[in-house]
Design a protein around this motif. Structure first.
Motif, PDB file in Angstrom:
ATOM      1  N   VAL A 442      -6.641  11.909   1.167  1.00 58.35           N
ATOM      2  CA  VAL A 442      -6.007  10.976   2.108  1.00 58.35           C
ATOM      3  C   VAL A 442      -6.893  10.757   3.333  1.00 58.35           C
ATOM      4  N   ARG A 443      -7.516  11.812   3.834  1.00 58.24           N
ATOM      5  CA  ARG A 443      -8.394  11.653   4.997  1.00 58.24           C
ATOM      6  C   ARG A 443      -9.537  10.690   4.696  1.00 58.24           C
ATOM      7  N   THR A 444     -10.104  10.790   3.512  1.00 54.52           N
ATOM      8  CA  THR A 444     -11.208   9.898   3.142  1.00 54.52           C
ATOM      9  C   THR A 444     -10.725   8.462   2.997  1.00 54.52           C
ATOM     10  N   LEU A 445      -9.580   8.274   2.344  1.00 53.92           N
ATOM     11  CA  LEU A 445      -9.070   6.919   2.139  1.00 53.92           C
ATOM     12  C   LEU A 445      -8.736   6.238   3.466  1.00 53.92           C
ATOM     13  N   ARG A 446      -8.308   6.997   4.447  1.00 51.65           N
ATOM     14  CA  ARG A 446      -7.926   6.405   5.729  1.00 51.65           C
ATOM     15  C   ARG A 446      -9.132   5.969   6.557  1.00 51.65           C
ATOM     16  N   THR A 447     -10.344   6.352   6.119  1.00 54.59           N
ATOM     17  CA  THR A 447     -11.535   5.899   6.840  1.00 54.59           C
ATOM     18  C   THR A 447     -11.941   4.476   6.448  1.00 54.59           C
ATOM     19  N   VAL A 450      -9.147  -1.630   7.561  1.00 57.75           N
ATOM     20  CA  VAL A 450      -8.006  -2.445   7.123  1.00 57.75           C
ATOM     21  C   VAL A 450      -8.519  -3.782   6.583  1.00 57.75           C
ATOM     22  N   ASP A 473       0.483   5.353  -3.067  1.00 54.98           N
ATOM     23  CA  ASP A 473       0.994   5.036  -1.728  1.00 54.98           C
ATOM     24  C   ASP A 473      -0.088   4.381  -0.872  1.00 54.98           C
ATOM     25  N   TRP A 474      -1.302   4.928  -0.945  1.00 56.31           N
ATOM     26  CA  TRP A 474      -2.388   4.332  -0.158  1.00 56.31           C
ATOM     27  C   TRP A 474      -2.690   2.916  -0.637  1.00 56.31           C
ATOM     28  N   GLY A 477      -0.065   0.463   0.652  1.00 52.53           N
ATOM     29  CA  GLY A 477      -0.225   0.217   2.076  1.00 52.53           C
ATOM     30  C   GLY A 477      -1.455  -0.628   2.375  1.00 52.53           C
ATOM     31  N   HIS A 478      -2.564  -0.379   1.670  1.00 52.65           N
ATOM     32  CA  HIS A 478      -3.797  -1.125   1.921  1.00 52.65           C
ATOM     33  C   HIS A 478      -3.627  -2.587   1.507  1.00 52.65           C
ATOM     34  N   ARG A 481      -1.588  -4.618   3.958  1.00 52.56           N
ATOM     35  CA  ARG A 481      -2.283  -4.974   5.200  1.00 52.56           C
ATOM     36  C   ARG A 481      -3.435  -5.944   4.954  1.00 52.56           C
TER      37      ARG A 481
END
Length: 740
Positions: A442-447, A450, A473-474, A477-478, A481
């Protein structure tokens, strides 16, 4: 290649021994049994002395191991008896329970081994990590070596490695020159004798012990010698029930059973690699070892295991059946009863020298190098150190826990990277992705910015539901956005259900094991796309091949049948095999205007310099069936090509029935033709001048192969009965099969 007169199919009943059987026993097994008997005497005495057991107990174990395990075991050429690997275990039991109780523990351990063999779980002992097994042997070897060094120096061995190390300075100061001379001379002879080519057939331990015994007797050296009872049969110890808690006794029985089982099974597997005879039945071998331990313990003998030193000597001496192991046990019994006084001339320092070298040889540099390459050296070191310092059970347990911890770490480790390439973010997920790695994922995907375009490349063995939900889930959300996510859904589902996400060409054979229906098969474009998704796995290797050029070792000529996968049959990879495929695996004689085949053969031999040419036919061959009962020649390209099968048809008609060597089933007419066809194509290859020249000069080997599709079995083609032999018997390494 030696002529083989019978097939390898199992007999329907056990035939009575005939003249040929007895001739083989007298010619091969009797001499081998004498060689093994001579090497077993000093080893058995030395191991008994090192274990703190009565010397007669070592000889009892040698006799029982030879006769009982030899007769009942599942490894015909393995020789059993007292082994150095159990020295530390037995020494600990003797100090804790006494010898009579140790004999009872040995008997109980044998019964447990029989139970393991009967329930067919004995082979699970081979599931132990090789790093743990080799580490255990290394720890035992170091302990034995340091222990016996005390005896070589003329002193008494202590009960632990630390105590032995601490006592070495005192032994050096005590100065026992006679024992030192005997021990050092024994070690020197053990090291030098195998290097003498014309005499190394005589076992080095036998030569060393006999030589130093004669020297010590001639010079009347003041050394401690072997001491045996005047009447060995009356001195046998009757087993007694151990005193102590049930946990301590149960642990002792389990330790002896497991260590003896593992050592015996590993030795049986190693012996199988030394000969081409019948392979070992590991469950039966465990039953035989258990029966030997039960009998040995009941007679007051030491624990019995399969011993690789004696077994390899047995094979090298020419043994052909279990008669050799049985007779070697009989010779030991006769010798002890009739000539035991000769054994009492042997200096204890000589036996200690034998055990010192034996212990050091349990620490093998080849194993260390291999384990280092596979990143298992830490497990080896921890196990060896634990066995040497803490004890066998504690050391093995420490090694197993470390090995298990490393496996769990590797299973739970996944590498997740996100990089931008030409405006597209590439997320690569490698390894095994389970809940433990979700936070890092999750930390990597959030980098990822958007709204970015993202392509996810899965190269994982497995992902669990927690990882699946995290990615889903990621992604939702991606996309919500304004971003886009490209994900290979088939690979995603395969990983979720325990499959691998590598390219289909790499994984279907290993994991799916199911042939997809025609409407479920991947299209060409989809297959190419899957390959590109996983090409990173092999790109470095192919880049190296592109730079170095092709240097294949073999030319593989086989049928165009879609069920034949040459690289799978020969276990070869890119760059290792030059392949020619056509209908019927045909090589028309030189000058037949088959330009494509001619060019491939000449290019492989003269330009690539291949060292072997393999012609591979197969079962259920459509070309063979068409040649036998197809429609008359209609002038089509297919029929014109199949004319080249006519010499093979004539050859097949002239041959007797051909039987599969593993099943004993007679081949169908079409399969018989495909076998004969392989031989004819080998003859046709020799019509090429380049092939004849290379073969005459010893640069080229011609090999005939026949692949049974349904049985997934490769057979070598011979020029005589039985015409087919099992390729797994390694006959291909000795000579090339000729034509039928």
């Amino acid at each position: 290649m030696p002529t083989m007169a019978t097939s390898h199919s199992p007999p329907t009943s056990t035939p009575a021994p005939d003249r040929r059987t007895w001739h083989s026993v007298l010619r091969h097994d009797l001499p081998a049994s004498l060689v093994v008997f001579l090497i077993a005497i000093p080893l058995s005495l030395g191991i008994a002395a090192a274990s703190g057991a009565p010397l007669i107990a070592g000889l009892v174990a040698a006799v029982v191991g030879g006769v009982v395990a030899g007769a009942l075991g599942g490894s015909p050429l393995q020789v059993s008896g007292p082994a150095a690997g159990l020295t530390v275990v037995v020494a600990g039991l003797v100090s804790q329970f006494g010898w009579a109780a140790t004999a009872a523990i040995t008997c109980a351990a044998g019964l447990l081994q029989i139970l393991l063999g009967v329930t067919r779980i004995g082979r699970l002992a081979l599931s132990l990590s090789p790093a743990v097994v080799h580490g255990m042997l290394a720890g035992i070897g170091v302990t034995i070596a340091v222990q016996q060094l005390h005896v070589v120096l003329g002193g008494q061995a202590q009960s632990s490695l630390i105590a032995n190390l601490a006592g070495l300075p005192g032994q050096l100061v005590a100065h026992h020159p006679a024992s030192v001379v005997v021990g050092v001379l024994t070690v020197v002879m053990l090291l030098i004798w195998p290097r003498l080519p014309k005499v190394k057939v005589i076992p080095a331990p036998l030569v060393a012990v006999v030589a130093v015994t004669v020297l010590a007797a001639s010079l009347r050296l003041d050394v401690i010698r072997v001491s045996l009872p005047d009447n060995p049969l009356q001195e046998l110890v009757v087993p007694a029930m151990p005193t102590g808690g049930p946990l301590a006794i149960g642990t002792a029985v389990l330790t002896v059973a497991l260590v003896a089982s593992v050592e015996s099974l590993l030795s049986a597997v190693a012996v199988d690699k030394l000969h081409r005879g019948k392979r070992s039945n590991l469950d039966r071998e465990l039953i035989g070892q258990g029966a030997a331990n039960a009998v040995s313990g009941a007679l007051g003998g030491m624990p019995v295991t399969g011993v690789i030193v004696r077994s390899s000597t047995n094979v090298a001496a020419g043994a052909r059946s279990r008669a050799s192991a049985i007779m070697h046990g009989i010779w030991i019994a006769v010798f002890v009863l009739a000539a035991g006084a000769l054994l009492e001339l042997i200096p204890m320092a000589a036996l200690a020298g034998v055990l010192l070298v034996t212990g050091l040889r349990l620490v093998q540099l080849a194993h260390i190098r291999t384990l280092r390459r596979h990143d298992e050296l830490l497990v080896y070191v921890v196990t060896a150190a634990g066995v040497a310092v803490l004890g066998l059970a504690e050391g093995v347990l420490a090694g197993l826990l470390l090995a298990l911890g490393r496996v769990l770490y590797r299973l739970a480790r996944a590498t997740v990277t996100a990089t931008e390439e030409d405006g597209v973010w590439i997320v690569r997920i490698r390894g095994t992705l389970v809940f433990l790695g979700v936070a890092s994922l999750v930390r990597t995907l959030r980098t990822i910015p958007v709204g970015a375009t993202v392509r996810v490349k899965l190269q994982v063995d497995h992902l669990d539901h927690a990882a699946y939900e995290a990615i889903e889930d990621w992604q939702r959300g991606h996309v919500a956005r304004g971003g886009t996510v490209e994900l290979n859904r088939s690979a995603f589902r395969a990983a979720l259900h325990g499959g691998t996400t590598g390219p289909r060409w790499l994984t279907r054979w290993q994991h799916d094991q199911v042939v997809p229906a025609p409407d479920q098969r991947v299209s060409t474009l989809d297959g190419i796309r899957e390959f590109e998704d996983s090409a990173d796995l092999i790109r470095p290797m192919l880049a190296q091949l592109a730079a170095d050029g092709q240097k294949p070792a073999q030319l593989f000529i086989t049928c165009a049948d879609s069920r034949i996968v040459p690289n799978m049959i020969t276990t070869t990879g890119p760059g290792e095999q030059f392949c020619v495929r056509n209908v019927g695996n045909l090589v028309p004689p030189y000058g037949s205007n088959s330009n494509s085949v001619d060019a491939a053969v000449e290019y492989a031999v003269t330009v690539l310099g291949v060292s072997s040419i393999v012609v591979c036919g197969h079962s259920h061959c459509g070309a063979a069936g068409a040649a036998l009962d197809g429609p008359p020649d209609d002038g089509s390209g297919l029929r014109t090509w199949l004319r080249h099968l006519e010499p093979s048809v004539r050859r097949a008609v002239a041959l007797p029935d051909i039987v599969d060597p593993a099943t004993g089933v007679r081949l169908s007419p079409a399969d018989k033709l495909s076998v004969a066809n392989v031989a004819v194509q080998l003859e046709n290859l020799r019509s090429f001048a380049s092939v004849r020249k290379a073969e005459d000069e010893g640069r080229l080997e011609l090999v005939g192969l026949w692949f049974d599709i349904g049985a997934a079995a490769a057979r070598l083609v011979l020029d005589r009965r039985p015409y087919l032999v099992r390729a797994d018997e390694e006959l291909a390494a000795t000579a090339a099969p000729a034509d039928l």
